[in-house]
Scaffold this active site. Structure first.
Site, PDB file in Angstrom:
ATOM      1  N   GLY A   1      23.669  -2.575   5.144  1.00 22.22           N
ATOM      2  CA  GLY A   1      24.943  -2.956   4.514  1.00 22.22           C
ATOM      3  C   GLY A   1      25.009  -2.436   3.086  1.00 22.22           C
ATOM      4  O   GLY A   1      26.036  -1.903   2.645  1.00 22.22           O
TER       5      GLY A   1
ATOM      6  N   LYS B   1      11.785 -11.187  10.848  1.00 24.68           N
ATOM      7  CA  LYS B   1      12.983 -11.249   9.997  1.00 24.68           C
ATOM      8  C   LYS B   1      13.118 -10.027   9.083  1.00 24.68           C
ATOM      9  O   LYS B   1      14.212  -9.509   8.903  1.00 24.68           O
ATOM     10  CB  LYS B   1      12.974 -12.536   9.156  1.00 24.68           C
ATOM     11  CG  LYS B   1      13.403 -13.752   9.981  1.00 24.68           C
ATOM     12  CD  LYS B   1      13.205 -15.047   9.228  1.00 24.68           C
ATOM     13  CE  LYS B   1      14.197 -15.244   8.127  1.00 24.68           C
ATOM     14  NZ  LYS B   1      13.994 -16.552   7.441  1.00 24.68           N
TER      15      LYS B   1
ATOM     16  N   TYR C   1       6.016  -7.524  15.625  1.00 20.85           N
ATOM     17  CA  TYR C   1       6.113  -6.320  14.786  1.00 20.85           C
ATOM     18  C   TYR C   1       6.783  -5.195  15.575  1.00 20.85           C
ATOM     19  O   TYR C   1       7.754  -4.591  15.119  1.00 20.85           O
ATOM     20  CB  TYR C   1       4.706  -5.909  14.368  1.00 20.85           C
ATOM     21  CG  TYR C   1       4.616  -4.704  13.455  1.00 20.85           C
ATOM     22  CD1 TYR C   1       5.132  -4.750  12.164  1.00 20.85           C
ATOM     23  CD2 TYR C   1       3.972  -3.539  13.865  1.00 20.85           C
ATOM     24  CE1 TYR C   1       5.019  -3.655  11.312  1.00 20.85           C
ATOM     25  CE2 TYR C   1       3.851  -2.446  13.022  1.00 20.85           C
ATOM     26  CZ  TYR C   1       4.375  -2.505  11.744  1.00 20.85           C
ATOM     27  OH  TYR C   1       4.258  -1.420  10.906  1.00 20.85           O
TER      28      TYR C   1
ATOM     29  N   ALA D   1      10.942   2.713   7.698  1.00 21.24           N
ATOM     30  CA  ALA D   1       9.541   2.953   8.058  1.00 21.24           C
ATOM     31  C   ALA D   1       9.346   2.414   9.460  1.00 21.24           C
ATOM     32  O   ALA D   1       9.120   1.227   9.661  1.00 21.24           O
ATOM     33  CB  ALA D   1       8.637   2.224   7.077  1.00 21.24           C
TER      34      ALA D   1
ATOM     35  N   PHE E   1       0.836  -1.215   0.000  1.00 27.77           N
ATOM     36  CA  PHE E   1       0.000   0.000   0.000  1.00 27.77           C
ATOM     37  C   PHE E   1       0.867   1.259   0.000  1.00 27.77           C
ATOM     38  O   PHE E   1       0.887   2.034  -0.969  1.00 27.77           O
ATOM     39  CB  PHE E   1      -0.936  -0.083   1.217  1.00 27.77           C
ATOM     40  CG  PHE E   1      -1.529   1.225   1.639  1.00 27.77           C
ATOM     41  CD1 PHE E   1      -2.233   2.014   0.733  1.00 27.77           C
ATOM     42  CD2 PHE E   1      -1.402   1.667   2.949  1.00 27.77           C
ATOM     43  CE1 PHE E   1      -2.785   3.225   1.130  1.00 27.77           C
ATOM     44  CE2 PHE E   1      -1.967   2.857   3.353  1.00 27.77           C
ATOM     45  CZ  PHE E   1      -2.648   3.646   2.437  1.00 27.77           C
TER      46      PHE E   1
ATOM     47  N   VAL F   1      14.099  -9.511   1.127  1.00 25.91           N
ATOM     48  CA  VAL F   1      15.248  -8.744   1.639  1.00 25.91           C
ATOM     49  C   VAL F   1      15.881  -9.358   2.893  1.00 25.91           C
ATOM     50  O   VAL F   1      16.908  -8.868   3.367  1.00 25.91           O
ATOM     51  CB  VAL F   1      14.895  -7.255   1.927  1.00 25.91           C
ATOM     52  CG1 VAL F   1      14.504  -6.547   0.653  1.00 25.91           C
ATOM     53  CG2 VAL F   1      13.809  -7.115   2.987  1.00 25.91           C
TER      54      VAL F   1
ATOM     55  N   SER G   1       7.292  -4.806   5.034  1.00 29.04           N
ATOM     56  CA  SER G   1       6.902  -5.482   6.279  1.00 29.04           C
ATOM     57  C   SER G   1       5.411  -5.758   6.251  1.00 29.04           C
ATOM     58  O   SER G   1       4.650  -4.915   5.764  1.00 29.04           O
ATOM     59  CB  SER G   1       7.193  -4.615   7.506  1.00 29.04           C
ATOM     60  OG  SER G   1       6.741  -5.285   8.679  1.00 29.04           O
TER      61      SER G   1
END
Ligand code: UDP
Length: 328
Positions: free
Chosen positions: A103, A92, A146, A115, A12, A58, A76
């Site tokens: 990195g 994760k 979360y 975010a 979104f 990622v 996420s």
């Protein structure tokens, strides 16, 4: 031409950010693994020469050829129903994913933005929430996966800033809404609008006295963009301070949609924050930013979007009641 990597690009908020950076004349590389994102949100960008899409998780090593000026880590799961279904991936992407992208930012000399979220304040004991408040989070509760990932994300980002001198930004995003929200993501706005469109009663969790403050996506994106372009490296709340109880909000949605349905009450999910309202003094003074779109306007635009979905889509997106599952 500035080159920008946006993770969570098919989500979104990520998809609206892709639109914004394209509008700013950047070359945008959108990355997503489509666990909760949807390519429909960015399919209109595929024909553009200055847009590329990488299907990638990622939490694994991230490789992007060429220079990068900005990295925005917006990948996420972001709704309580998703944390329950995919708690490990949620942890994760916030922890390992952020480390990988930091990195990459260090390697490329890119400015890095994460975010973060009002969830780092947990069920807040300070109201409205200022950036100085440390929060009240249950580490082992359903939202802990979360909240703690996001708190870790802030810490590791700050560590790269102080230890490696990386140029970093931390945006704390409060409840945001608008077109492209997933109708069945469990969040209150798609939940109520979906129910109204399917002719079902609106499910208020608890007695509906808990509050939220909803920010229209265009305002949120403007705040994020200004923060990225500023030189401020501390966390900044970006949200709309206009607060409302969930019960009053359900009544607003009933009026807006003209549904004949009524409100029904269900159990309050565990650790559901009782209040939430951003203090946006920092955003106002540092970025000259404040939201412009009223709730009435934003909700109408959002409802118009949901109305364009077909009946078939609507059937596939039946309301998922998670209030029972996470109550202890
Ligand atoms: N909520 C509700 N009915 C629903 C979905 C959510 O009453 O069908 C409530 C939920 O318990 C919470 C508020 O609406 O108090 C906002 O929920 P959401 O999941 O949108 O966001 P968050 O709790 O993360 O702010």
């Amino acid at each position: 031409m500035k080159r920008v990597l946006i993770t969570g690009a098919a989500g979104f908020l990520g998809s609206h950010l892709c639109d914004r950076f394209i509008k700013e004349g950047c070359h945008v590389i959108g990355m997503d693994n489509l666990i909760t994102g949807d390519l429909k949100n960015i399919e209109h960008l595929f024909k553009l020469e200055n847009f590329e899409y990488y299907h990638h998780d990622v939490t694994k090593f991230v490789h992007v050829p060429g220079k990068l000026d900005y990295i925005l880590h917006f990948a996420s799961p972001a709704s309580p129903i998703d944390y329950l279904k995919i708690p490990i991936q949620t942890l994760k992407v916030g922890a390992l994913g952020t480390h990988n992208l930091l990195g990459l930012a260090k390697e490329k000399g890119a400015r890095f933005m994460i975010a973060s979220t009002s969830e780092i304040y947990g069920d807040p004991l300070v109201h409205p929430q200022t950036e100085e408040y440390y929060g009240n989070v249950n580490t082992i509760g359903p939202r802990g996966v979360y909240d703690e990932a996001k708190r870790f994300q802030e810490s590791i980002t700050m560590a790269y800033h102080t230890f490696h001198g990386l140029d970093t930004r931390i945006v704390r995003i409060f409840n945001t809404y608008g077109p492209r929200m997933r109708l069945n993501d469990g969040r209150v706005i798609p939940a109520f609008m979906g129910q109204a469109l399917r002719g079902e009663d609106l499910t208020v969790f608890g007695d509906g006295s808990q509050t939220r403050s909803f920010c229209y996506v265009d305002d949120e994106v403007e705040g994020i963009y200004r923060l990225l372009m500023s030189d401020y490296t501390g966390p900044v709340n970006i949200g709309n301070p206009h607060e409302i109880t969930i019960k009053d909000f359900a009544e607003e949605i009933i009026k807006l949609t003209g549904t004949d349905q009524k409100i029904i009450y269900k159990d309050l999910p565990k650790d559901d924050p009782m209040v939430r309202q951003p203090d946006i003094s920092k955003a106002k003074s540092i970025l000259g930013w404040e939201p412009k779109v009223s709730r009435a306007d934003g909700m109408k635009r959002t409802y118009d979007y949901f109305k364009t979905l077909s009946q078939e889509d609507l059937k596939k997106t039946e309301h998922r009641d998670f209030s029972k599952q996470i109550r202890k």
